[in-house]
Motif scaffolding. Structure first.
Motif, PDB file in Angstrom:
ATOM      1  N   THR A  75      57.374  56.164 105.151  1.00 48.65           N
ATOM      2  CA  THR A  75      55.967  56.129 104.728  1.00 48.65           C
ATOM      3  C   THR A  75      55.551  57.455 104.115  1.00 48.65           C
ATOM      4  N   ALA A  88      57.102  57.898 100.618  1.00 44.74           N
ATOM      5  CA  ALA A  88      56.405  57.126  99.593  1.00 44.74           C
ATOM      6  C   ALA A  88      55.077  57.782  99.223  1.00 44.74           C
ATOM      7  N   LEU A  89      54.390  58.296 100.229  1.00 45.61           N
ATOM      8  CA  LEU A  89      53.119  58.970  99.993  1.00 45.61           C
ATOM      9  C   LEU A  89      53.311  60.214  99.148  1.00 45.61           C
ATOM     10  N   MET A 131      55.762  60.873  97.052  1.00 46.93           N
ATOM     11  CA  MET A 131      56.150  60.522  95.690  1.00 46.93           C
ATOM     12  C   MET A 131      54.915  60.189  94.849  1.00 46.93           C
ATOM     13  N   LYS A 132      53.924  59.606  95.510  1.00 46.14           N
ATOM     14  CA  LYS A 132      52.699  59.225  94.796  1.00 46.14           C
ATOM     15  C   LYS A 132      51.800  60.415  94.518  1.00 46.14           C
ATOM     16  N   MET A 133      51.855  61.431  95.400  1.00 46.05           N
ATOM     17  CA  MET A 133      50.841  62.474  95.346  1.00 46.05           C
ATOM     18  C   MET A 133      51.304  63.810  94.788  1.00 46.05           C
ATOM     19  N   ASN A 183      53.478  65.180  89.009  1.00 44.97           N
ATOM     20  CA  ASN A 183      52.554  65.045  87.889  1.00 44.97           C
ATOM     21  C   ASN A 183      53.369  64.891  86.613  1.00 44.97           C
ATOM     22  N   GLU A 232      47.579  60.813 104.506  1.00 47.94           N
ATOM     23  CA  GLU A 232      47.099  60.729 103.128  1.00 47.94           C
ATOM     24  C   GLU A 232      45.854  61.592 102.932  1.00 47.94           C
ATOM     25  N   ASP A 244      45.513  67.780  97.051  1.00 52.66           N
ATOM     26  CA  ASP A 244      45.756  67.079  95.801  1.00 52.66           C
ATOM     27  C   ASP A 244      44.484  66.897  94.981  1.00 52.66           C
TER      28      ASP A 244
END
Length: 306
Positions: free
Chosen positions: A95, A98-99, A101-103, A106, A188, A195
Motif C-alpha cells: 500500500t 503504491a502511494l 509511486m502516485k505522490m 513528477n 496519505e 506534496d
C-alpha cells in the motif's frame, strides 16, 4: 531537514523503507558498535479531568541502540492506558509503495536538478548518488521526496534506524497487550503535507537540506541527547535552526497539525478513559507546541515526574 525526524511522523521514515523501488537501494545503516545501555528519561505530560486521562509523549522516529527509555514513568503511563494513539498506523508495504509511486514522481516540468541554483547541483547529485539513486530516477522526484531520501540516507549511515524508533517499540507493546491503536492521520495525509507545498517552497526545502547535510550528525546527536534528558527547550532551539528559511514548511508540518491535534484531544477529553498519545517530540516543544494550543482551549498539561 532534520526537523522532519522529530515532527513529520513515522510515515516519512516508513516511506523510506519503500523507497528502494524508486531510489534503487537505500544505504545500509552503519554497523552499530557494542554499547552499554544507558538510561533515558524523555519528557512526558498529562492532561486529565475527573474521568479522562491523556498522556502526551514525544518520540524520536529514528534512534541508535542503547537507550533505555520505555521504563519508569513512560512504561507506567503506557500500562495504565487503554489505547495507544500514534501520528499514523503504518500501512502494509504494498500500500505504501503504491502511494509513493502516485505522490513522489513528477513526469512534467524540468528536471529536478535544473530547478536548483547552479551552485547546489553538484552537492545534490553527490547526495543522491550516495543514496544509490541513478540520475534517471532522481531527476523526476518531487523536491520534498529528494530531501527525505538525502536526509534518511545520511541518518542511516550515522547508525540511526527507524526500527529502533519509539513508535516501533510502542506499537509492539500495544499489540502484545491487545490495546487498540489509533492514528491521528493517514499515511496519505502525512505525505500530502509535503506534496501539497508549492514547488518553489519544496525546492527551497531541498536547498536547506543540502546546506545542513554536513552537520547532520552533530545536530541529530544533540536533538536525541536533549530528548533523552527530557529537555524540550533545548530540543526546540536545535529544531528551529534553519526553519526561518522555510516558514511554509514549518506551518504545514508542525503548527497546523498541532492545532488539529489539540482539537482532537479536547474532543477526546469529553469521553472517559486513559489514552497514551505518542507523537514526534518536536510537536511537544517550543512556542507552537500541542500544549500551547491545549492551553488556548482551557486544558492544562502537567509534566509527569520520574
Amino acid at each position: 531537514m532534520l526537523k522532519k525526524l522529530l515532527v513529520s511522523g513515522a510515515a516519512l521514515a516508513f516511506a523510506f523503507a519503500g523507497a528502494p523501488a524508486l531510489a534503487q537501494q537505500a544505504a545500509p545503516a552503519a554497523p552499530a558498535a557494542a554499547v552499554a545501555t544507558r538510561d533515558a528519561d524523555p519528557a512526558l505530560w498529562v492532561v486529565k479531568d475527573d474521568d479522562t486521562t491523556i498522556y502526551l509523549f514525544g518520540t524520536v522516529h529514528v534512534l541508535k541502540p542503547g537507550l533505555s527509555w520505555f521504563d519508569e514513568a513512560v512504561k507506567t503511563a503506557f500500562d495504565k492506558s487503554d489505547t495507544l494513539v500514534l501520528e499514523m498506523i503504518e500501512p502494509d508495504p504494498a500500500t505504501m509503495q503504491a502511494l509513493m509511486m502516485k505522490m513522489v514522481i513528477n513526469l512534467d516540468g524540468p528536471n529536478l536538478s535544473a530547478q536548483l541554483p547552479e551552485e547546489k547541483r553538484a552537492a545534490f547529485a553527490a547526495a543522491m548518488s550516495e543514496a544509490g539513486t541513478p540520475a534517471a530516477g532522481y531527476e523526476r522526484f518531487d523536491p520534498w521526496f529528494a530531501s527525505l531520501v538525502i536526509t534518511l540516507t545520511k541518518v542511516a549511515k550515522l547508525g540511526y534506524d527507524p526500527n529502533q524508533g519509539a513508535e516501533k517499540t510502542l506499537t509492539a507493546a500495544a499489540k502484545a497487550a491487545e490495546k487498540p491503536i489509533v492514528g491521528l492521520e493517514t499515511a496519505e495525509e502525512q505525505l500530502g503535507f509535503f506534496d501539497k507545498l508549492p514547488q518553489a517552497v519544496q525546492v527551497k526545502y531541498l536547498e536547506v537540506t543540502l546546506d545542513q547535510l554536513p552537520k547532520t550528525g552533530e545536530m541529530l546527536d544533540k536533538m536525541v541527547e536533549s530528548w533523552a534528558k527530557g529537555d524540550p527547550d533545548t530540543l526546540a532551539a536545535v529544531m528551529n535552526e534553519g526553519m526561518a528559511e522555510t516558514p511554509e514548511v514549518n506551518k504545514a508540518i508542525l503548527v497546523d497539525r498541532n492545532v488539529r491535534w489539540a482539537d482532537w484531544i479536547a474532543e477526546r477529553m469529553k469521553k472517559p478513559g486513559t489514552v497514551f498519545i505518542a507523537v514526534g517530540a518536536g510537536h511537544l516543544a517550543g512556542p507552537d507546541s500541542v500544549q500551547t494550543y491545549l492551553a488556548a482551549r482551557k486544558l492544562k498539561t502537567e509534566r509527569v515526574k520520574y
